[in-house]
Design a protein around this motif. Sequence first.
Motif, mmCIF file in Angstrom:
data_model
loop_
_atom_site.group_PDB
_atom_site.id
_atom_site.type_symbol
_atom_site.label_atom_id
_atom_site.label_comp_id
_atom_site.label_asym_id
_atom_site.label_seq_id
_atom_site.Cartn_x
_atom_site.Cartn_y
_atom_site.Cartn_z
ATOM 1 N N CYS A 77 0.843 -1.194 0.000
ATOM 2 C CA CYS A 77 0.000 0.000 0.000
ATOM 3 C C CYS A 77 0.881 1.247 0.000
ATOM 4 C CB CYS A 77 -0.895 0.050 1.237
ATOM 5 S SG CYS A 77 -2.000 -1.367 1.428
ATOM 6 N N SER A 78 0.468 2.276 -0.704
ATOM 7 C CA SER A 78 1.177 3.558 -0.655
ATOM 8 C C SER A 78 0.825 4.280 0.637
ATOM 9 C CB SER A 78 0.785 4.441 -1.847
ATOM 10 O OG SER A 78 1.440 4.028 -3.018
ATOM 11 N N VAL A 79 1.817 4.964 1.189
ATOM 12 C CA VAL A 79 1.629 5.676 2.442
ATOM 13 C C VAL A 79 1.646 7.177 2.173
ATOM 14 C CG1 VAL A 79 2.563 6.071 4.745
ATOM 15 C CG2 VAL A 79 2.776 3.812 3.680
ATOM 16 N N GLY A 80 0.543 7.870 2.483
ATOM 17 C CA GLY A 80 0.491 9.312 2.324
ATOM 18 C C GLY A 80 1.263 10.001 3.439
ATOM 19 N N ASN A 81 1.497 11.304 3.265
ATOM 20 C CA ASN A 81 2.218 12.024 4.324
ATOM 21 C C ASN A 81 1.342 13.106 4.950
ATOM 22 O OD1 ASN A 81 2.230 14.186 2.479
ATOM 23 N ND2 ASN A 81 4.333 13.766 1.820
#
Length: 429
Positions: free
Chosen positions: A425-429
């Motif tokens: 999964c991509s991790v937002g900031n």
Amino acid sequence: MPDAPGRARPVARHGRLPRRRAWTTLLSVVASAAAVLLVSGTSVAAIAGAQLAAAPQTVQLSTDDQSTAETADVTAIEGGANILLIGSDTRVGQFDSDEDVEGARNDVTMLVHVSEDHQQLTAVSFPRDLMVPIPACTNPETGTTYPAAESAQFNTALGNGGVSCVVDTVENLTGLTVPYAGLITFDGVIEMSNALGGVDVCVATPIDDTFTGLHLTAGAHSLQGSDALAFLRSRHGVGDGSDLARISSQQVFLSALLRQVTADGTLSNPITLYKLAGAALSNMTLSDGLAQTRTLVGLASTLRGMSTSSMLFVQYPVVDDPADAARVVVDEAAAHTLNVALQTDERTSLSDSSTGRASQESSDTETPAPSASPSDAAPSDAATAATAAPSASATPDGQTTTTSSPSSTPLPSSISGQSAAEETCSVGN
């Protein structure tokens, strides 16, 4: 302190996230094209022939590289086949640039190595901000010659001397011979994602990027068109906002795309296959050696049946540039190990590595990941152990024989990446 029973594991937002499971068993815009061209099977022959007959623009590489491509059979190159894939548009008006910059930049560069035994594919992403030696190159459009530079930003190579200059730069960096190359524009990923009806990606924590206009909630999303492009280009919205974070987020997308493309049914649909191949080839500039039906069909045949667990995405190892915090330099020790492994066509794994700066395994978050076909799903810990261990089978007389799966050498833990089978999964900031 261990998590209490039933308590959700907290989601890490920054830094490199450790891989909890050992791996046992091509960036972005560019690898999307590779995914289709390299796993489509023999039916790509007619499609590739029709598309190539439309006379896509081709480019020439250096004399040595051209000679290798003309004389070698791509399915039997000693030490494996190397293909350089480049994603670029002019940077004028790009959302993640502080100012408009004239000319093209190789902002996505991926080296795809297909092993000689056709058992593994390794796709190496090179950071655009990497400071490297760039050889003397002549721009094929303007005729301007650029002198060799001991240290220059990697993504200036395309503007200096076109595709051939990028190839020469990568060859100098890795010690490999790269006889095939292709360049794809951003329009290609839009058309390819549309042909698939969307690519399913997982987002662990919300992504809000005002630069690309990408706003995604945590959860599973089917991305196509401009949304797919924004996801691949997003830097400010993922991880620590760096280009390295963008690379790992791109690996999330590309792994999902590979699982989707290789799933049962996708490539057996001739309409979908034609759309995919057409979208890729019509938006690519290929080297003379790659722009051959026999080469594309040969590449497809080498990877037919290869498991997504044998397709590795890795980031070329780098460390911060002590002279400029906005740049990176080669991590010499780790890069040497990776270069030698590619040069000697060694089977490798990422068992001791972590995922990238803006990705994590889907098992580390409550967010459901997109589904994958059972045959390509990332193995559970039990399945991993079973695959790693020798397997036993019974003979007619009741005796058992033991066979071992191909051995592999773990890459240094400082080299981040994932296999295409791993649901991340991509991790937002």
